[in-house]
Design an enzyme around this catalytic site. Sequence first.
Site, PDB file in Angstrom:
ATOM      1  CE  LYS A   1     -65.609 -14.760   3.049  1.00 34.98           C
ATOM      2  NZ  LYS A   1     -66.882 -15.100   2.105  1.00 34.98           N
TER       3      LYS A   1
ATOM      4  CB  THR B   1     -86.800  -7.304  -0.270  1.00 34.82           C
ATOM      5  OG1 THR B   1     -86.640  -5.938  -0.948  1.00 34.82           O
ATOM      6  CG2 THR B   1     -87.884  -7.202  -0.247  1.00 34.82           C
TER       7      THR B   1
ATOM      8  CG  LEU C   1     -61.875 -13.942 -11.637  1.00 36.48           C
ATOM      9  CD1 LEU C   1     -61.872 -14.737 -10.971  1.00 36.48           C
ATOM     10  CD2 LEU C   1     -60.653 -13.523 -12.839  1.00 36.48           C
ATOM     11  N   GLY C   2     -65.499 -11.665  -9.792  1.00 35.08           N
ATOM     12  CA  GLY C   2     -65.624 -11.268  -9.335  1.00 35.08           C
ATOM     13  C   GLY C   2     -65.769 -11.447  -7.343  1.00 35.08           C
ATOM     14  CB  ALA C   3     -66.400 -10.571  -3.892  1.00 34.27           C
ATOM     15  CB  VAL C   4     -69.092 -14.852  -5.478  1.00 32.01           C
ATOM     16  CG1 VAL C   4     -69.566 -16.098  -5.586  1.00 32.01           C
ATOM     17  CG2 VAL C   4     -69.878 -13.642  -4.391  1.00 32.01           C
TER      18      VAL C   4
ATOM     19  CB  ILE D   1     -62.157 -14.450  -7.175  1.00 28.22           C
ATOM     20  CG1 ILE D   1     -60.198 -14.404  -7.152  1.00 28.22           C
ATOM     21  CG2 ILE D   1     -62.297 -13.506  -5.887  1.00 28.22           C
ATOM     22  CD1 ILE D   1     -59.682 -15.019  -8.557  1.00 28.22           C
TER      23      ILE D   1
ATOM     24  N   GLY E   1     -72.826 -11.441  -9.936  1.00 31.10           N
ATOM     25  CA  GLY E   1     -73.296 -10.408  -9.227  1.00 31.10           C
ATOM     26  C   GLY E   1     -75.094 -10.745  -8.746  1.00 31.10           C
TER      27      GLY E   1
ATOM     28  CG  HIS F   1     -38.353  -7.750  10.644  1.00 31.45           C
ATOM     29  ND1 HIS F   1     -37.808  -7.788   9.155  1.00 31.45           N
ATOM     30  CD2 HIS F   1     -36.672  -8.318  10.788  1.00 31.45           C
ATOM     31  CE1 HIS F   1     -37.399  -8.671   8.516  1.00 31.45           C
ATOM     32  NE2 HIS F   1     -36.763  -9.193  10.246  1.00 31.45           N
TER      33      HIS F   1
END
Length: 472
Positions: A51, A139, A177-180, A182, A260, A436
């Site tokens: 982040k 672990t 193109l998973g979380a990490v 992308i 992964g 709004h």
Amino acid sequence: MSKEYDVAIIGAGTAGLTAQEEVVKHTDNYVLIDDGPLGTTCARVGCMPSKALIAVADDFHKCSFFDEYGIDGAKGLIPDHQRIMARVRSMRDEFSGGVIQEMSGFMDKVIRKRAEFLDPNTLDLGDETIRAKSIIIATGSKPFIPDSWLPFKEFIIDTDQFFELETLPKTMAVFGLGAVGIELGQALHRLGVRVTVISRRKTAGGLTDPKLAEYAFDHFSKEMHIELGTAQILGKTPTGLEVGCGSKRWSVDRVLIATGRRPGLQDLNLKNLKVDLDAKGMPVFNPETLQVGDLPVFLAGDVNGLKPVLHEAADDGTIAGYNACAGTMARFKKRIPLQITFSSPDIAIAGLSHKALTEKGIDYVVGEASWEELGRARMMLGKAAGRARIYAEPQKGRLLGAELMAPAGEHMAHLLALAMGANLTIKEILGMPFYHPVPEEALLDAFLQIATQITDPVSMPILQRIKGKPHG
């Protein structure tokens, strides 16, 4: 003679540390075993340093829209990759150092050795053995690199190594193109690295709804180079590697493996537990108690492969810690599922995913939202993109789940999860204010669509009539 403990915890990550917090409520006769770097996966190599990098990349990316804002001179800004990575590591060290500092009160309970099972109550630590009435395996997980790619390891970076880079390469292939994939792929691209992402599936960030997955894939493909197919490493070049996908070939300086992580079970000698292991070496365990078979052994956190996110790992630690000390096994109801990918726009899944609903055969109606024409999103240049699909039960419209890609999606996912946890009907949701102009306003379209499809009719607009005498 072996030392005797009430509880032994293997692993000092999020799950292990949370287990320690629970165990210490019941006994002081415990031990925490970890031979690796301290500081949790999140703080050292995951959530926090990523982040920090994403924040820099997103801020720099805004410069590309400054001309439209009427601000001149932004094209002269140049990212200093070495200084950027130094800052990220500095923040990483601060976060992981904070975790280590929190451990200072019980470091006398920590053994910095590798543990293997001799039997369900006995651990081999190399130069000694210990026995425990209960053992918690926490672990975590590790990046996986296929054996066929190991000859090229000097040019391969996994997610545990990425933040050790002194600077960023000029070109990089990102596999996955998973979380990490992308998150880091987009950040690298925005910081000027020539990125090629290779994905086996037409989706991004874990989305499972076919319509939304295709939309997300197409959207990110417009920003950076993404290829659909099986990633290949074909050989070495003078400066890096030749990679391929189908008939296409590229030369890159480095490859980031983001396909992964796998549970960290390989070095524990689990065969000595005398329980059945699946093809990945995972023992059968109860997801509500985290107990392995009927043994005094528990799997907590990423190592059990259930939901590899921090708050779930922490919950697992509490469950395992409690059951490791209790006389009988207690079953626990988990929180509403929530996962967020910090891409731009954010990707999130709250509650049951489309895949989970389909596999469970649950009937639902769906409402759709879009941010492409939303006024507030259009004001923020580069943010007018994203869609959501929200699933609700067909009677009263109680929310079952949602998948979304949206600006400020991390916040909307929390609101949706809150509505699910409170078991709100669509009538009750529509009774809430929608301000709004805010990005959340787009969700109202999806809720109104759901309201027209359920069997319990909802009239519009919904206003609560106040009982009693009106006040002047």
